[in-house]
Structures are given as structure tokens and as C-alpha cells.
Design a protein around this motif. Structure first.
Motif, PDB file in Angstrom:
ATOM      1  N   LEU A  20     -28.175  18.503   0.629  1.00  0.00           N
ATOM      2  CA  LEU A  20     -28.914  17.486   1.373  1.00  0.00           C
ATOM      3  C   LEU A  20     -30.411  17.686   1.168  1.00  0.00           C
ATOM      4  O   LEU A  20     -30.854  18.803   0.912  1.00  0.00           O
ATOM      5  N   PRO A  21     -31.196  16.599   1.311  1.00  0.00           N
ATOM      6  CA  PRO A  21     -32.635  16.727   1.069  1.00  0.00           C
ATOM      7  C   PRO A  21     -33.362  17.596   2.097  1.00  0.00           C
ATOM      8  O   PRO A  21     -34.437  18.107   1.829  1.00  0.00           O
ATOM      9  N   ASN A  22     -32.793  17.765   3.284  1.00  0.00           N
ATOM     10  CA  ASN A  22     -33.405  18.695   4.239  1.00  0.00           C
ATOM     11  C   ASN A  22     -32.335  19.270   5.152  1.00  0.00           C
ATOM     12  O   ASN A  22     -31.209  18.778   5.180  1.00  0.00           O
ATOM     13  N   ASP A  23     -32.685  20.318   5.877  1.00  0.00           N
ATOM     14  CA  ASP A  23     -31.665  21.014   6.668  1.00  0.00           C
ATOM     15  C   ASP A  23     -31.599  20.510   8.105  1.00  0.00           C
ATOM     16  O   ASP A  23     -30.967  21.121   8.947  1.00  0.00           O
ATOM     17  N   ARG A  24     -32.241  19.380   8.376  1.00  0.00           N
ATOM     18  CA  ARG A  24     -32.150  18.814   9.726  1.00  0.00           C
ATOM     19  C   ARG A  24     -30.928  17.904   9.859  1.00  0.00           C
ATOM     20  O   ARG A  24     -30.659  17.374  10.923  1.00  0.00           O
ATOM     21  N   ILE A  25     -30.223  17.738   8.756  1.00  0.00           N
ATOM     22  CA  ILE A  25     -29.058  16.861   8.757  1.00  0.00           C
ATOM     23  C   ILE A  25     -27.817  17.732   8.617  1.00  0.00           C
ATOM     24  O   ILE A  25     -27.825  18.690   7.862  1.00  0.00           O
ATOM     25  N   SER A  26     -26.767  17.393   9.358  1.00  0.00           N
ATOM     26  CA  SER A  26     -25.556  18.189   9.209  1.00  0.00           C
ATOM     27  C   SER A  26     -24.409  17.306   8.730  1.00  0.00           C
ATOM     28  O   SER A  26     -24.335  16.121   9.059  1.00  0.00           O
ATOM     29  N   VAL A  27     -23.538  17.907   7.941  1.00  0.00           N
ATOM     30  CA  VAL A  27     -22.358  17.201   7.442  1.00  0.00           C
ATOM     31  C   VAL A  27     -21.273  17.305   8.501  1.00  0.00           C
ATOM     32  O   VAL A  27     -20.922  18.405   8.924  1.00  0.00           O
ATOM     33  N   VAL A  28     -20.765  16.169   8.959  1.00  0.00           N
ATOM     34  CA  VAL A  28     -19.735  16.220   9.998  1.00  0.00           C
ATOM     35  C   VAL A  28     -18.338  15.909   9.468  1.00  0.00           C
ATOM     36  O   VAL A  28     -17.349  16.230  10.099  1.00  0.00           O
ATOM     37  N   ASN A  29     -18.276  15.287   8.290  1.00  0.00           N
ATOM     38  CA  ASN A  29     -16.954  14.967   7.765  1.00  0.00           C
ATOM     39  C   ASN A  29     -17.026  14.787   6.253  1.00  0.00           C
ATOM     40  O   ASN A  29     -18.048  14.373   5.730  1.00  0.00           O
ATOM     41  N   MET A  30     -15.928  15.119   5.579  1.00  0.00           N
ATOM     42  CA  MET A  30     -15.832  14.927   4.141  1.00  0.00           C
ATOM     43  C   MET A  30     -14.439  14.477   3.782  1.00  0.00           C
ATOM     44  O   MET A  30     -13.466  15.003   4.309  1.00  0.00           O
ATOM     45  N   LYS A  31     -14.356  13.500   2.899  1.00  0.00           N
ATOM     46  CA  LYS A  31     -13.061  13.061   2.393  1.00  0.00           C
ATOM     47  C   LYS A  31     -13.161  12.948   0.887  1.00  0.00           C
ATOM     48  O   LYS A  31     -14.133  12.386   0.406  1.00  0.00           O
ATOM     49  N   PRO A  32     -12.262  13.414   0.119  1.00  0.00           N
ATOM     50  CA  PRO A  32     -11.144  14.254   0.558  1.00  0.00           C
ATOM     51  C   PRO A  32     -11.619  15.689   0.782  1.00  0.00           C
ATOM     52  O   PRO A  32     -12.658  16.052   0.252  1.00  0.00           O
ATOM     53  N   PRO A  33     -10.872  16.481   1.560  1.00  0.00           N
ATOM     54  CA  PRO A  33     -11.270  17.882   1.762  1.00  0.00           C
ATOM     55  C   PRO A  33     -11.002  18.743   0.529  1.00  0.00           C
ATOM     56  O   PRO A  33     -11.465  19.867   0.441  1.00  0.00           O
ATOM     57  N   GLN A  34     -10.222  18.213  -0.410  1.00  0.00           N
ATOM     58  CA  GLN A  34      -9.967  18.947  -1.647  1.00  0.00           C
ATOM     59  C   GLN A  34      -9.690  17.948  -2.766  1.00  0.00           C
ATOM     60  O   GLN A  34      -9.333  16.805  -2.510  1.00  0.00           O
ATOM     61  N   VAL A  35      -9.911  18.383  -3.971  1.00  0.00           N
ATOM     62  CA  VAL A  35      -9.681  17.521  -5.132  1.00  0.00           C
ATOM     63  C   VAL A  35      -8.758  18.262  -6.083  1.00  0.00           C
ATOM     64  O   VAL A  35      -8.963  19.445  -6.360  1.00  0.00           O
ATOM     65  N   GLU A  36      -7.757  17.556  -6.573  1.00  0.00           N
ATOM     66  CA  GLU A  36      -6.860  18.158  -7.566  1.00  0.00           C
ATOM     67  C   GLU A  36      -7.319  17.739  -8.956  1.00  0.00           C
ATOM     68  O   GLU A  36      -7.386  16.549  -9.266  1.00  0.00           O
ATOM     69  N   PHE A  37      -7.653  18.721  -9.765  1.00  0.00           N
ATOM     70  CA  PHE A  37      -8.078  18.460 -11.133  1.00  0.00           C
ATOM     71  C   PHE A  37      -6.953  18.817 -12.094  1.00  0.00           C
ATOM     72  O   PHE A  37      -6.184  19.732 -11.822  1.00  0.00           O
ATOM     73  N   LYS A  38      -6.883  18.088 -13.184  1.00  0.00           N
ATOM     74  CA  LYS A  38      -5.990  18.476 -14.276  1.00  0.00           C
ATOM     75  C   LYS A  38      -6.858  18.847 -15.464  1.00  0.00           C
ATOM     76  O   LYS A  38      -7.691  18.051 -15.903  1.00  0.00           O
ATOM     77  N   PHE A  39      -6.656  20.051 -15.945  1.00  0.00           N
ATOM     78  CA  PHE A  39      -7.465  20.558 -17.054  1.00  0.00           C
ATOM     79  C   PHE A  39      -6.612  20.721 -18.297  1.00  0.00           C
ATOM     80  O   PHE A  39      -5.428  21.054 -18.204  1.00  0.00           O
ATOM     81  N   GLU A  40      -7.215  20.500 -19.449  1.00  0.00           N
ATOM     82  CA  GLU A  40      -6.524  20.826 -20.691  1.00  0.00           C
ATOM     83  C   GLU A  40      -7.512  21.406 -21.669  1.00  0.00           C
ATOM     84  O   GLU A  40      -8.725  21.319 -21.487  1.00  0.00           O
ATOM     85  N   GLU A  41      -6.961  22.004 -22.717  1.00  0.00           N
ATOM     86  CA  GLU A  41      -7.812  22.614 -23.733  1.00  0.00           C
ATOM     87  C   GLU A  41      -8.433  21.523 -24.582  1.00  0.00           C
ATOM     88  O   GLU A  41      -7.765  20.546 -24.943  1.00  0.00           O
ATOM     89  N   LYS A  42      -9.703  21.720 -24.914  1.00  0.00           N
ATOM     90  CA  LYS A  42     -10.356  20.744 -25.791  1.00  0.00           C
ATOM     91  C   LYS A  42      -9.694  20.812 -27.159  1.00  0.00           C
ATOM     92  O   LYS A  42      -9.414  21.905 -27.649  1.00  0.00           O
ATOM     93  N   PRO A  43      -9.477  19.652 -27.777  1.00  0.00           N
ATOM     94  CA  PRO A  43      -8.854  19.665 -29.118  1.00  0.00           C
ATOM     95  C   PRO A  43      -9.779  20.317 -30.138  1.00  0.00           C
ATOM     96  O   PRO A  43     -10.966  20.298 -29.988  1.00  0.00           O
TER      97      PRO A  43
END
Length: 113
Positions: A90-113
Motif C-alpha cells: 500500500l502507498p502508506n501504512d495508515r490504511i489497513s487491508v480488511v479482506n482479500m479474495k481469493p485467500p489463495q491461488v492455485e498455480f499450474k507450473f510446467e517446465e519451459k520447452p
């Protein structure tokens, strides 16, 4: 009398700080291992709700709020990464995060060709 004074001041401050803004910000990927690429999601996003003083919170946009995720521990296949407040910049610390969606992200990884 002190307690009454403290709770009065708290109410005064709380009244000032109840401005909430919800933003969608792109999730910036950091430290992805060289040999890997992300199959999905291609454009991960996080929706965050922040609370603060109107003068601070009302100026927030996806231009000055960032979400960054360190993918150095990534392994091939599907991996779930939790999104926490530590990932939100955040640009300053006077702001607080109260909620986030999604709480997690599922990534799929593969080897670069």
C-alpha cells in the motif's frame, strides 16, 4: 473517568477510519525459477478491501496498490500459494487491508520447452 475518555477517543478515531474501498489488483509474480513457466492462471488477480481515512483510502487505485507473490519455492505441477496481507503493498501504512479474495491461488507450473 480515564476509560470513558479512551473509549470516546477511540470512537472519534474509529469514525474517521471507516472508509472502505474495494479494488481489483493484478498479482505481480516475482522470483519464478528460470526453468519454469505458469500454465494458469495467466492473469492472476486479487480483490482487496482496504479501510482507512477517507483522504487516504479514496486515493487508492490499482496504480498505487500492488500485490506481489514470491514464487521462488514453486515446483512443477499444481501448487497453492496463500495470499496474505504481507503480499499487499500500500502507498502508506495508515490504511489497513480488511479482506482479500481469493485467500489463495492455485498455480499450474510446467517446465519451459
Amino acid at each position: 473517568g480515564t476509560f470513558a475518555l479512551i473509549s470516546f477517543l477511540w470512537l472519534l478515531l474509529a469514525g474517521q477510519q471507516n472508509f472502505e474501498v474495494t479494488l481489483r489488483v493484478p498479482l505481480e509474480i516475482k522470483n519464478l525459477p528460470d526453468k519454469m513457466e505458469i500454465l494458469e492462471p495467466m492473469k492472476p488477480e486479487v480483490q482487496i478491501t482496504v479501510r482507512g481515512l477517507r483522504k487516504d483510502a479514496s486515493t487508492l487505485s490499482e496504480n498505487n496498490v500492488q500485490a506481489a507473490l514470491d514464487l521462488s519455492p514453486a515446483r512443477f505441477g499444481s501448487r497453492i500459494f496463500r495470499i496474505t496481507r504481507d503480499h499487499i503493498i500500500l502507498p502508506n501504512d495508515r490504511i489497513s487491508v480488511v479482506n482479500m479474495k481469493p485467500p489463495q491461488v492455485e498455480f499450474k507450473f510446467e517446465e519451459k520447452p
